[in-house]
Design an enzyme around this catalytic site. Structure first.
Site, PDB file in Angstrom:
ATOM      1  N   CYS A 116       0.830  -1.209   0.000  1.00 61.31           N
ATOM      2  CA  CYS A 116       0.000   0.000   0.000  1.00 61.31           C
ATOM      3  C   CYS A 116       0.863   1.258   0.000  1.00 61.31           C
ATOM      4  O   CYS A 116       0.342   2.366  -0.122  1.00 61.31           O
ATOM      5  CB  CYS A 116      -0.929   0.015   1.205  1.00 61.31           C
ATOM      6  N   HIS A 256      -2.417   7.452   4.162  1.00 64.94           N
ATOM      7  CA  HIS A 256      -2.995   6.257   3.548  1.00 64.94           C
ATOM      8  C   HIS A 256      -4.276   5.909   4.312  1.00 64.94           C
ATOM      9  O   HIS A 256      -4.293   5.892   5.534  1.00 64.94           O
ATOM     10  CB  HIS A 256      -1.980   5.117   3.618  1.00 64.94           C
ATOM     11  N   ASN A 286      -9.763   0.454   2.289  1.00 60.71           N
ATOM     12  CA  ASN A 286      -8.341   0.560   1.953  1.00 60.71           C
ATOM     13  C   ASN A 286      -8.165   0.155   0.491  1.00 60.71           C
ATOM     14  O   ASN A 286      -8.279  -1.022   0.153  1.00 60.71           O
ATOM     15  CB  ASN A 286      -7.552  -0.362   2.892  1.00 60.71           C
TER      16      ASN A 286
HETATM   17  N1  COA Z   1     -16.175  -9.052  12.111  1.00 59.52           N
HETATM   18  C1  COA Z   1     -16.368  -9.409  13.389  1.00 59.52           C
HETATM   19  N2  COA Z   1     -15.385  -9.792  14.210  1.00 59.52           N
HETATM   20  C2  COA Z   1     -14.126  -9.789  13.712  1.00 59.52           C
HETATM   21  C3  COA Z   1     -13.843  -9.415  12.386  1.00 59.52           C
HETATM   22  C4  COA Z   1     -14.938  -9.050  11.582  1.00 59.52           C
HETATM   23  N3  COA Z   1     -14.778  -8.659  10.291  1.00 59.52           N
HETATM   24  N4  COA Z   1     -12.530  -9.519  12.181  1.00 59.52           N
HETATM   25  C5  COA Z   1     -11.974  -9.926  13.338  1.00 59.52           C
HETATM   26  N5  COA Z   1     -12.940 -10.092  14.264  1.00 59.52           N
HETATM   27  C6  COA Z   1     -12.801 -10.530  15.644  1.00 59.52           C
HETATM   28  C7  COA Z   1     -11.501 -11.221  15.886  1.00 59.52           C
HETATM   29  O1  COA Z   1     -11.605 -12.582  15.517  1.00 59.52           O
HETATM   30  C8  COA Z   1     -11.316 -11.034  17.372  1.00 59.52           C
HETATM   31  O2  COA Z   1     -12.085 -11.975  18.044  1.00 59.52           O
HETATM   32  P1  COA Z   1     -11.470 -12.728  19.319  1.00 59.52           P
HETATM   33  O3  COA Z   1     -11.182 -11.659  20.296  1.00 59.52           O
HETATM   34  O4  COA Z   1     -12.586 -13.638  19.672  1.00 59.52           O
HETATM   35  O5  COA Z   1     -10.253 -13.418  18.805  1.00 59.52           O
HETATM   36  C9  COA Z   1     -11.939  -9.671  17.633  1.00 59.52           C
HETATM   37  O6  COA Z   1     -12.756  -9.385  16.481  1.00 59.52           O
HETATM   38  C10 COA Z   1     -10.948  -8.560  17.827  1.00 59.52           C
HETATM   39  O7  COA Z   1      -9.961  -8.677  16.834  1.00 59.52           O
HETATM   40  P2  COA Z   1      -8.718  -7.725  16.810  1.00 59.52           P
HETATM   41  O8  COA Z   1      -7.797  -8.172  15.724  1.00 59.52           O
HETATM   42  O9  COA Z   1      -8.149  -7.501  18.160  1.00 59.52           O
HETATM   43  O10 COA Z   1      -9.416  -6.373  16.392  1.00 59.52           O
HETATM   44  P3  COA Z   1      -8.744  -4.979  16.218  1.00 59.52           P
HETATM   45  O11 COA Z   1      -9.400  -4.003  17.062  1.00 59.52           O
HETATM   46  O12 COA Z   1      -7.242  -5.077  16.231  1.00 59.52           O
HETATM   47  O13 COA Z   1      -9.133  -4.639  14.707  1.00 59.52           O
HETATM   48  C11 COA Z   1      -8.261  -4.667  12.486  1.00 59.52           C
HETATM   49  C12 COA Z   1      -8.734  -5.486  13.667  1.00 59.52           C
HETATM   50  C13 COA Z   1      -7.798  -5.616  11.399  1.00 59.52           C
HETATM   51  C14 COA Z   1      -9.374  -3.791  11.993  1.00 59.52           C
HETATM   52  C15 COA Z   1      -7.073  -3.775  12.954  1.00 59.52           C
HETATM   53  O14 COA Z   1      -6.131  -4.562  13.642  1.00 59.52           O
HETATM   54  C16 COA Z   1      -6.415  -3.086  11.826  1.00 59.52           C
HETATM   55  O15 COA Z   1      -6.962  -2.219  11.187  1.00 59.52           O
HETATM   56  N6  COA Z   1      -5.120  -3.389  11.559  1.00 59.52           N
HETATM   57  C17 COA Z   1      -4.395  -2.771  10.505  1.00 59.52           C
HETATM   58  C18 COA Z   1      -4.784  -3.391   9.210  1.00 59.52           C
HETATM   59  C19 COA Z   1      -4.366  -2.579   8.032  1.00 59.52           C
HETATM   60  O16 COA Z   1      -4.564  -1.407   7.998  1.00 59.52           O
HETATM   61  N7  COA Z   1      -3.749  -3.231   7.043  1.00 59.52           N
HETATM   62  C20 COA Z   1      -3.368  -2.651   5.833  1.00 59.52           C
HETATM   63  C21 COA Z   1      -2.180  -1.806   6.023  1.00 59.52           C
HETATM   64  S1  COA Z   1      -1.702  -1.137   4.497  1.00 59.52           S
END
Ligand code: COA
Length: 330
Positions: A116, A256, A286
């Protein structure tokens, strides 16, 4: 006076027609509109039609950018396509396909791959060709068909991405300003945090790789989140320092668009008011390499950038890598 600066002389964007909202995803994976909004700020995203490709979207973003800049395709010296989802793996470069589609007969063409972060790299690379005096008209496009590498069964990733393209035309100019400074960085230790395991030379396509769904994007969301919240403020402050500026000089930051929580975190760290940070992640998710040029287009359309403004752009992503640049709008 000689043309010693670079300016962004034209811009364009392309968003596929099909809108996929969070409720549609609720019917595909175990997720909810509430979860997606709360954790990412995303409400809907665009998904390319089956016949659309990274190249076709790039061309649709490039044409209005060329028109605005008053540059004919035949006058282009160089085409840089920033993408992580090229039409073909490895070769030919999508840049060559865009060159042919535009009829840019004099232009060299290549792709920049930096997850990205690719548009951030492409923009700095394109500017260097102009600042050395070697070239006068450079097209930089960020285009990604993320829907083609997303695992639509994986709720932890499929809700976050969308398809789009954005383009800028860089031109040599005697107007002072333009690219003031930049920071390019990479931390390859983070490579396994965000990657597509198979389909490259390390793990060529096989029945096993397809069965293992190894051609789809895999991500450690929490670690990427931590990386992003560190790298946006860090690299912007470093780039500002290189330009002899501070956050007080910033008129607009275009980060971004990965997650509203990442952007908010960075905004607070930089101690900037909300109106000085552009966001549209709610509408498009994204869009990888397209994210910054699409956001730049919309900021300009909304009159949020005017002559003389200091604009910071910060791209980051798989690699892990980052690219921040400070522009004085000229
Ligand atoms: N719907 C519902 N629940 C979901 C889910 C979805 N789409 N995706 C994950 N979960 C669940 C997980 O399984 C987890 O459950 P658990 O606690 O039972 O294991 C819970 O939600 C929390 O997950 P977690 O990963 O801690 O959530 P978070 O607050 O970190 O948010 C992201 C997850 C992916 C949104 C966040 O980590 C993020 O944005 N990361 C950066 C990703 C990114 O920008 N990537 C591209 C960079 S260029």
């Amino acid at each position: 006076m000689s043309d010693s600066s670079v300016r962004i002389a034209g811009w364009g964007k392309y968003l596929p027609q099909r809108v996929v909202d969070n409720h549609e995803l609720e019917r595909m994976v175990d997720t909810s509109d509430d979860w997606i909004r709360a954790r990412s700020g995303i409400v809907e995203r665009r998904i390319a039609a089956p016949e659309e490709t990274t190249c076709s979207m790039a061309v649709r973003a490039a044409r209005p950018a060329l028109d605005m800049a008053g540059v004919e395709a035949g006058e282009l010296d160089l085409i840089i396509v920033a993408t992580g989802t090229p039409d073909h793996p490895g070769f030919p470069a999508t840049g060559s396909l865009v060159q042919e589609a535009l009829g840019a007969t004099r232009a060299g063409a290549f792709d920049v791959g930096a997850g990205c972060g690719a548009f951030g790299y492409g923009l700095v690379i394109g500017a260097q060709f102009i600042l050395t005096g070697a070239q006068r008209n450079v097209l930089v496009v960020g285009s990604d068909a993320m829907s083609r590498v997303i695992d639509w069964r994986d709720r932890t990733t499929c809700v976050l991405f969308g398809d789009a393209a954005g383009a800028v035309v860089l031109r040599a100019t005697d107007r002072p300003g333009g690219l003031l400074s930049f920071v390019l960085g990479s931390d390859g230790c983070g490579a396994p945090k965000l990657y597509v395991p198979a389909g490259g030379s390390k793990q060529p396509a096989s029945h096993e790789s397809v069965e293992a769904r190894a051609h789809f994007l895999k991500m450690d969301g929490r670690d990427v989140f931590r990386f992003a919240t560190r790298v946006i403020p860090g690299s912007i402050l470093e780039a500002l320092d290189r330009a002899g500026l501070t956050t007080a000089d910033l008129d607009l930051v275009i980060p971004h668009q990965a997650n509203i929580r990442i952007i908010e975190h960075a905004r607070k760290k930089l101690e900037l008011p909300p109106e000085r940070v552009f966001t549209n992640v709610d509408k498009y998710g994204n869009t990888s390499s397209a994210s910054i040029p699409v956001a730049l287009c919309e900021a300009l359309e909304q009159g949020r950038i005017v002559e003389g403004d200091i604009v910071a752009m910060c791209a980051f992503g798989a690699g892990l890598c980052w690219a921040s640049a400070i522009w004085k709008w000229n």
